[in-house]
Design an enzyme around this catalytic site. Structure first.
Site, PDB file in Angstrom:
ATOM      1  NE  ARG A  57      -0.909  -2.136   3.423  1.00  0.00           N
ATOM      2  CZ  ARG A  57      -1.667  -3.210   3.444  1.00  0.00           C
ATOM      3  NH1 ARG A  57      -2.944  -3.106   3.512  1.00  0.00           N
ATOM      4  NH2 ARG A  57      -1.118  -4.406   3.414  1.00  0.00           N
ATOM      5  CB  THR A  58       3.894   2.388   1.755  1.00  0.00           C
ATOM      6  OG1 THR A  58       3.351   1.983   3.011  1.00  0.00           O
ATOM      7  CG2 THR A  58       4.612   3.703   1.922  1.00  0.00           C
ATOM      8  CE  LYS A  85      24.062  -6.019 -12.141  1.00  0.00           C
ATOM      9  NZ  LYS A  85      24.010  -5.192 -13.333  1.00  0.00           N
ATOM     10  NE  ARG A 107       8.278   0.692   3.382  1.00  0.00           N
ATOM     11  CZ  ARG A 107       7.078   0.211   3.699  1.00  0.00           C
ATOM     12  NH1 ARG A 107       6.777  -1.036   3.419  1.00  0.00           N
ATOM     13  NH2 ARG A 107       6.179   0.971   4.278  1.00  0.00           N
ATOM     14  CG  HIS A 135       5.916   4.203   7.887  1.00  0.00           C
ATOM     15  ND1 HIS A 135       5.774   4.994   6.759  1.00  0.00           N
ATOM     16  CD2 HIS A 135       5.297   3.023   7.601  1.00  0.00           C
ATOM     17  CE1 HIS A 135       5.097   4.300   5.853  1.00  0.00           C
ATOM     18  NE2 HIS A 135       4.797   3.122   6.333  1.00  0.00           N
TER      19      HIS A 135
HETATM   20  C1  NCD Z   1       3.916  -0.943   8.005  1.00  0.00           C
HETATM   21  C2  NCD Z   1       5.387  -0.807   7.679  1.00  0.00           C
HETATM   22  O1  NCD Z   1       5.827  -1.196   6.608  1.00  0.00           O
HETATM   23  O2  NCD Z   1       6.063  -0.267   8.523  1.00  0.00           O
HETATM   24  N1  NCD Z   1       3.102  -1.117   6.894  1.00  0.00           N
HETATM   25  C3  NCD Z   1       2.751  -0.040   6.133  1.00  0.00           C
HETATM   26  O3  NCD Z   1       3.548   0.766   5.731  1.00  0.00           O
HETATM   27  N2  NCD Z   1       1.441   0.097   5.864  1.00  0.00           N
HETATM   28  C4  NCD Z   1       3.661  -1.904   9.080  1.00  0.00           C
HETATM   29  C5  NCD Z   1       4.083  -3.322   8.908  1.00  0.00           C
HETATM   30  O4  NCD Z   1       4.843  -3.688   8.030  1.00  0.00           O
HETATM   31  O5  NCD Z   1       3.610  -4.142   9.731  1.00  0.00           O
END
Ligand code: NCD
Length: 312
Positions: A57-58, A85, A107, A135
């Site tokens: 989703r992110t 690599k 990320r 986050h």
């Molecule tokens: C979270 C994350 O990646 O930190 N998910 C997200 O971004 N919706 C939480 C998780 O991975 O449990």
């Protein structure tokens, strides 16, 4: 208006910054439900999404947010990139920087990696989650959802439950909710509580009844096994019994309490599947919806800072 070059964490934001961002996101949430497209405020800008860790989703929501605002969006498949690599993160950053992107969304599994990258590039960097550190857009979308459902974002009792120790979602939320003067309770087994909590204002308990008492918001977290090295819980069955949220445990909270989860959810581990789908309490789908609006707002504000700096 939003005096920041990057969005690396909630740490460093003021309550006014948070309100500015949420107010703008609210207008995008309205636009996203309607039929008229928002102003293409990112037109002519290039956005690169670099996800070194799996995301559904992110990543989708950053991509959609950029496209709705007219940016040229590129997703880099980081598993297939030079990193495998042996190229270092810094070299990857410098290579990308030479292509003159305007916004980079990152990320990364390591805490602090996104801050490091931001210090090496000229564009705006948005943290889409780094290790167990922060986050920020998740905490902001949670805040927007809470504000819409509760009509305010202060003086609420929020119980954050489960695997707190490994959760950047919990950390960013604790900081944001604390800044906005809410009461935060952390609920989970002692083995999943972070150390060094004293700097953060939060009560802790390993008892769901105590933790959920009078809560306005119950936020559930996934057991983040990818960040655990060893056994932190006896078994999933035992964990569900003590900490899994079901209708019975939710009854400890206020009758109008909302149930949140950042996803991905493990039904039957931290939350009962029926409760997750119960629209009388669960706001999980609205969180996803607000995710797009919040990311549009964040990129809009950072693009303004970027343009001001370039015009100066
Ligand atoms: C979270 C994350 O990646 O930190 N998910 C997200 O971004 N919706 C939480 C998780 O991975 O449990």
């Amino acid at each position: 208006m939003f005096p920041h070059r990057h969005l690396l964490g909630i740490e460093g934001l003021s309550p006014a910054d948070i309100t500015t961002l949420l107010d703008l996101a609210e207008t995008y949430a309205t636009a996203n439900r309607g039929s008229t497209a928002p102003e293409p405020v990112l037109k002519g800008l290039t956005q690169i999404n670099m996800f070194f860790e799996a995301s559904t989703r992110t990543q989708a929501s950053f991509e959609l947010a950029g496209k709705r605002l007219g940016a040229d969006v590129m997703n880099m498949a980081m598993q297939a990139s030079s990193l495998s690599k042996g190229e270092t993160l810094i070299d990857t950053a410098l290579t990308l920087n030479a292509m003159h992107p305007d916004l980079i969304v990152v990320r990364h599994p390591q805490s602090g990696a996104v801050n490091l990258l931001a210090s090496k590039v000229n564009c705006a960097v948005l943290n889409a989650g780094d290790g167990r550190h922060e986050h920020p857009t998740q905490a902001l979308l949670d805040a927007l959802t809470i504000r819409r459902r509760k009509g305010r974002l202060h003086r609420l009792t929020v119980a954050i439950c489960g695997d707190i120790a490994h959760s950047r979602v919990a950390r960013s939320n604790m900081i944001l909710l604390g800044l906005m003067e809410n009461r935060v309770r952390l609920v989970g087994p002692k083995t999943l509580m972070p150390s060094g909590l004293d700097q953060m204002v939060a009560e802790t308990t390993d008892d769901m009844r105590e933790g959920l008492k009078d809560a306005d918001v119950v936020m559930m977290l996934r057991l983040q096994r990818e960040r655990m090295d060893g056994g932190f819980i006896p078994s999933e069955r035992e964990y569900y019994h003590r900490f899994g949220l079901d209708a019975e445990k939710l009854a400890y909270a206020r009758p109008d309490a909302i149930v949140m989860h950042p996803g991905p959810m493990n039904r039957g581990v931290e939350i009962d599947g029926l409760l997750a789908d119960d629209i009388n309490h669960s706001v999980i789908q609205e969180q996803v919806e607000m995710g797009v609006a919040v990311r549009m707002a964040a990129m809009d504000l950072l693009a303004r800072t970027l343009r001001e700096a370039r015009d100066a």
